[in-house]
Design a protein around this motif. Structure first.
Motif, PDB file in Angstrom:
ATOM      1  N   ASP A 171       0.807  -1.217   0.000  1.00  0.00           N
ATOM      2  CA  ASP A 171       0.000   0.000   0.000  1.00  0.00           C
ATOM      3  C   ASP A 171       0.843   1.273   0.000  1.00  0.00           C
ATOM      4  OD1 ASP A 171       1.053  -0.208   2.527  1.00  0.00           O
ATOM      5  OD2 ASP A 171      -0.866  -0.227   3.581  1.00  0.00           O
ATOM      6  N   GLY A 172       2.170   1.122  -0.028  1.00  0.00           N
ATOM      7  CA  GLY A 172       3.054   2.284  -0.025  1.00  0.00           C
ATOM      8  C   GLY A 172       3.291   2.881   1.342  1.00  0.00           C
ATOM      9  N   MET A 173       2.732   2.284   2.385  1.00  0.00           N
ATOM     10  CA  MET A 173       2.930   2.764   3.744  1.00  0.00           C
ATOM     11  C   MET A 173       4.162   2.103   4.371  1.00  0.00           C
ATOM     12  SD  MET A 173       0.521   4.991   4.334  1.00  0.00           S
ATOM     13  CE  MET A 173       0.396   5.482   2.600  1.00  0.00           C
ATOM     14  N   LEU A 174       4.765   2.814   5.335  1.00  0.00           N
ATOM     15  CA  LEU A 174       5.920   2.302   6.057  1.00  0.00           C
ATOM     16  C   LEU A 174       5.441   1.616   7.334  1.00  0.00           C
ATOM     17  CD1 LEU A 174       9.024   2.128   6.487  1.00  0.00           C
ATOM     18  CD2 LEU A 174       8.864   4.338   7.675  1.00  0.00           C
ATOM     19  N   TYR A 175       5.882   0.381   7.528  1.00  0.00           N
ATOM     20  CA  TYR A 175       5.547  -0.397   8.716  1.00  0.00           C
ATOM     21  C   TYR A 175       6.805  -0.574   9.554  1.00  0.00           C
ATOM     22  CZ  TYR A 175       1.144  -1.615   6.389  1.00  0.00           C
ATOM     23  OH  TYR A 175      -0.080  -1.568   5.771  1.00  0.00           O
ATOM     24  N   SER A 231       2.796 -11.463   1.190  1.00  0.00           N
ATOM     25  CA  SER A 231       2.707 -12.386   0.065  1.00  0.00           C
ATOM     26  C   SER A 231       2.090 -11.655  -1.137  1.00  0.00           C
ATOM     27  CB  SER A 231       1.869 -13.611   0.440  1.00  0.00           C
ATOM     28  OG  SER A 231       0.553 -13.220   0.810  1.00  0.00           O
ATOM     29  N   ASP A 232       1.999 -12.353  -2.256  1.00  0.00           N
ATOM     30  CA  ASP A 232       1.524 -11.723  -3.485  1.00  0.00           C
ATOM     31  C   ASP A 232       0.116 -11.166  -3.361  1.00  0.00           C
ATOM     32  OD1 ASP A 232       3.856 -12.163  -4.959  1.00  0.00           O
ATOM     33  OD2 ASP A 232       3.215 -14.167  -5.580  1.00  0.00           O
ATOM     34  N   ASP A 233      -0.734 -11.800  -2.563  1.00  0.00           N
ATOM     35  CA  ASP A 233      -2.118 -11.345  -2.439  1.00  0.00           C
ATOM     36  C   ASP A 233      -2.292 -10.259  -1.385  1.00  0.00           C
ATOM     37  OD1 ASP A 233      -1.904 -12.708  -0.049  1.00  0.00           O
ATOM     38  OD2 ASP A 233      -3.494 -14.151  -0.467  1.00  0.00           O
ATOM     39  N   GLY A 234      -1.191  -9.755  -0.832  1.00  0.00           N
ATOM     40  CA  GLY A 234      -1.250  -8.681   0.146  1.00  0.00           C
ATOM     41  C   GLY A 234      -1.362  -9.129   1.581  1.00  0.00           C
ATOM     42  N   THR A 235      -1.365 -10.443   1.832  1.00  0.00           N
ATOM     43  CA  THR A 235      -1.392 -10.922   3.212  1.00  0.00           C
ATOM     44  C   THR A 235      -0.099 -10.537   3.910  1.00  0.00           C
ATOM     45  OG1 THR A 235      -2.804 -12.786   2.628  1.00  0.00           O
ATOM     46  CG2 THR A 235      -1.595 -12.952   4.700  1.00  0.00           C
ATOM     47  N   MET A 236      -0.257  -9.993   5.117  1.00  0.00           N
ATOM     48  CA  MET A 236       0.893  -9.515   5.884  1.00  0.00           C
ATOM     49  C   MET A 236       1.256 -10.542   6.952  1.00  0.00           C
ATOM     50  SD  MET A 236       1.022  -5.960   8.017  1.00  0.00           S
ATOM     51  CE  MET A 236       2.415  -5.466   9.017  1.00  0.00           C
ATOM     52  N   ILE A 251      -0.322 -13.936  11.036  1.00  0.00           N
ATOM     53  CA  ILE A 251      -0.924 -13.166   9.950  1.00  0.00           C
ATOM     54  C   ILE A 251      -1.482 -11.899  10.580  1.00  0.00           C
ATOM     55  CG2 ILE A 251      -2.824 -13.057   8.295  1.00  0.00           C
ATOM     56  CD1 ILE A 251      -2.418 -16.023   7.772  1.00  0.00           C
ATOM     57  N   ILE A 252      -1.043 -10.742  10.075  1.00  0.00           N
ATOM     58  CA  ILE A 252      -1.373  -9.468  10.698  1.00  0.00           C
ATOM     59  C   ILE A 252      -2.549  -8.818   9.975  1.00  0.00           C
ATOM     60  CG2 ILE A 252      -0.523  -7.188  11.319  1.00  0.00           C
ATOM     61  CD1 ILE A 252       0.836  -9.513  12.817  1.00  0.00           C
ATOM     62  N   THR A 253      -3.543  -8.431  10.750  1.00  0.00           N
ATOM     63  CA  THR A 253      -4.673  -7.668  10.229  1.00  0.00           C
ATOM     64  C   THR A 253      -4.864  -6.418  11.075  1.00  0.00           C
ATOM     65  OG1 THR A 253      -6.215  -9.000  11.540  1.00  0.00           O
ATOM     66  CG2 THR A 253      -5.848  -9.679   9.260  1.00  0.00           C
ATOM     67  N   ALA A 254      -5.480  -5.408  10.486  1.00  0.00           N
ATOM     68  CA  ALA A 254      -5.587  -4.095  11.122  1.00  0.00           C
ATOM     69  C   ALA A 254      -6.388  -4.164  12.417  1.00  0.00           C
ATOM     70  CB  ALA A 254      -6.233  -3.107  10.155  1.00  0.00           C
ATOM     71  N   GLY A 255      -5.855  -3.543  13.465  1.00  0.00           N
ATOM     72  CA  GLY A 255      -6.565  -3.403  14.718  1.00  0.00           C
ATOM     73  C   GLY A 255      -6.601  -4.636  15.591  1.00  0.00           C
ATOM     74  N   THR A 256      -5.826  -5.655  15.250  1.00  0.00           N
ATOM     75  CA  THR A 256      -5.923  -6.944  15.927  1.00  0.00           C
ATOM     76  C   THR A 256      -4.989  -7.016  17.131  1.00  0.00           C
ATOM     77  OG1 THR A 256      -6.533  -8.014  13.859  1.00  0.00           O
ATOM     78  CG2 THR A 256      -5.702  -9.437  15.581  1.00  0.00           C
ATOM     79  N   PRO A 310       5.613 -22.442   3.286  1.00  0.00           N
ATOM     80  CA  PRO A 310       4.801 -22.214   2.094  1.00  0.00           C
ATOM     81  C   PRO A 310       3.546 -21.416   2.438  1.00  0.00           C
ATOM     82  CG  PRO A 310       4.550 -24.472   2.854  1.00  0.00           C
ATOM     83  CD  PRO A 310       5.606 -23.850   3.714  1.00  0.00           C
ATOM     84  N   VAL A 311       3.296 -20.329   1.727  1.00  0.00           N
ATOM     85  CA  VAL A 311       2.135 -19.491   2.022  1.00  0.00           C
ATOM     86  C   VAL A 311       0.841 -20.269   1.819  1.00  0.00           C
ATOM     87  CG1 VAL A 311       0.856 -17.478   1.185  1.00  0.00           C
ATOM     88  CG2 VAL A 311       3.298 -17.302   1.647  1.00  0.00           C
ATOM     89  N   ALA A 312       0.833 -21.226   0.884  1.00  0.00           N
ATOM     90  CA  ALA A 312      -0.364 -22.030   0.658  1.00  0.00           C
ATOM     91  C   ALA A 312      -0.673 -22.945   1.835  1.00  0.00           C
ATOM     92  CB  ALA A 312      -0.206 -22.846  -0.624  1.00  0.00           C
ATOM     93  N   ASP A 313       0.308 -23.181   2.705  1.00  0.00           N
ATOM     94  CA  ASP A 313       0.136 -24.062   3.867  1.00  0.00           C
ATOM     95  C   ASP A 313       0.935 -23.466   5.024  1.00  0.00           C
ATOM     96  OD1 ASP A 313      -0.397 -26.140   5.580  1.00  0.00           O
ATOM     97  OD2 ASP A 313       0.931 -27.576   4.581  1.00  0.00           O
TER      98      ASP A 313
END
Length: 367
Positions: A171-175, A231-236, A251-256, A310-313
């Motif tokens: 997203d162009g943001m710095l983490y 990952s390619d689909d944007g999962t952090m 797996i990081i999601t906003a506000g968690t 592996p991101v798929a697993d």
């Protein structure tokens, strides 16, 4: 051996006997630690990993590696130097970050580069950890740091648990990852900068779409996260040092809320988000992490392995180079599609060889 964890809401302990972890095709000896719990053998993308080659040796407690306009830069924690790696395997000092006053695990830590080829630096000063930005002058082979622009300071610091990883998201943001600096309860205080993953604009401001209005806090309940990638689909994903029980892959999601210090590892409590994978700290201590071709690669300190997930697993992993190169601090996907790995044997906790520390390059082969 490829390790598979059960679903996090139905986790059952399965105790394994001694097992040899997969190493690189060099045939390096197996690790001596017990295998993590809940293991199932299978094949994975990591089978295509080749033997590393040394790019540069003689580094002092290196912490982060990034790429700028065809050049490779490495931070040294204790010297506060940013080194440019030259084609002949030597290094030159691109600059020394002023005011670094780290002790223990503090010092010059994470680096990141934005689309304008500006360098972002996380370091420990006398009044806490900070994030600064530097313009870079010159061309590859002669890069130099410009003046420092402080974007954020006053991040709690200590001799340990400083976090320190920087990364730009899709997203162009710095983490930025921050540790609890030994003050455990700050991880649950959303107003504190400690024990968090922070999200900011390239100028250090809180984006309007952050989960808590006006706050840099993106996620909280962290102890000492040091790995960050997408990952390619944007999962952090984030890798985190636990205390005595479990290190984590989240797996990081906003506000968690990830639970520290109330919980550690997979617990199944409704108020907290469980990791997708956990490891005994003696087999892990994860630091830098990167994503490449469907796989997360995690550098481990105490475990002395490159861990491939592996991101798929994401509940499974394969271990590589067990014990062959000692402590591993960072891993990054290079511009040529190879992996670059920093060892960390001169950080005061390793057993350095005459060539440590090293930047290693791993050519990736098609499976």
């Amino acid at each position: 051996m490829k390790i598979r964890f059960p679903h996090r809401r139905a986790f059952a302990v399965v105790v394994l006997g001694a097992a040899a972890l997969i190493t690189s095709c060099s045939g390096a000896g197996p690790a001596t630690q017990p295998a993590p719990q809940g293991a199932t053998p299978s094949q994975g993308r990591a089978d295509a990993i080749a033997e590393p080659v040394t790019v540069v040796s003689g580094l002092g407690a290196p912490w982060s590696v990034v790429f700028v306009d065809g050049a490779t830069l490495v931070s040294e924690r204790d010297s506060a130097r940013i080194l440019e790696v030259l084609e002949d395997g030597s290094t030159r000092v691109a600059g020394t970050v002023e005011g670094v006053a780290g002790a223990g695990e503090g010092g010059l830590l994470g680096l990141a580069v934005d689309d304008e080829q500006r360098l972002y630096v996380y370091s420990t000063a006398s009044d806490g950890n900070r994030i600064q930005r530097f313009a870079l002058a010159g061309n590859p082979g002669g890069l130099a740091l410009g003046d420092a622009e402080t974007l954020l300071d006053g991040i709690p610091s200590a001799n340990y648990h400083n976090g320190g990883r920087l990364a730009f998201g899709p997203d162009g943001m710095l983490y930025a990852t921050t540790g609890d600096a030994g003050q455990r309860d700050t991880a649950q205080d959303r107003a504190s900068l400690a024990g968090k993953i922070l999200r900011m604009t390239p100028d250090g401001d809180a984006p309007d779409d952050n989960p808590f209005p006006g706050s840099l806090t993106y996620s909280y309940g962290h102890r000492n996260p040091q790995g960050l990638t997408w990952s390619d689909d944007g999962t952090m994903f984030a890798a985190e040092f636990g205390q005595n029980a479990w290190d984590e892959l989240n797996i990081i999601t906003a506000g968690t809320n990830y639970g520290w210090p109330a919980v550690e590892g997979i617990v199944g409590e409704e108020d907290f988000t469980d990791p997708v994978q956990q490891w005994d700290p003696g087999t892990a201590s994860p630091s830098g992490m990167t994503y490449l071709d469907g796989t997360l690669y995690i550098a481990n300190l105490r475990g002395e392995v490159l861990r491939a997930v592996p991101v798929a697993d994401p509940g499974s992993f394969t271990d590589l180079y067990a014990g062959a190169y000692g402590r591993l601090r960072d891993v990054a996907a290079g511009p040529d599609g190879d992996l670059l790995i920093l060892t960390s044997n001169t950080d005061g906790r390793g057993e350095p060889s005459s060539t440590d520390d090293r930047l290693l390059r791993v050519p990736l082969q098609a499976p």
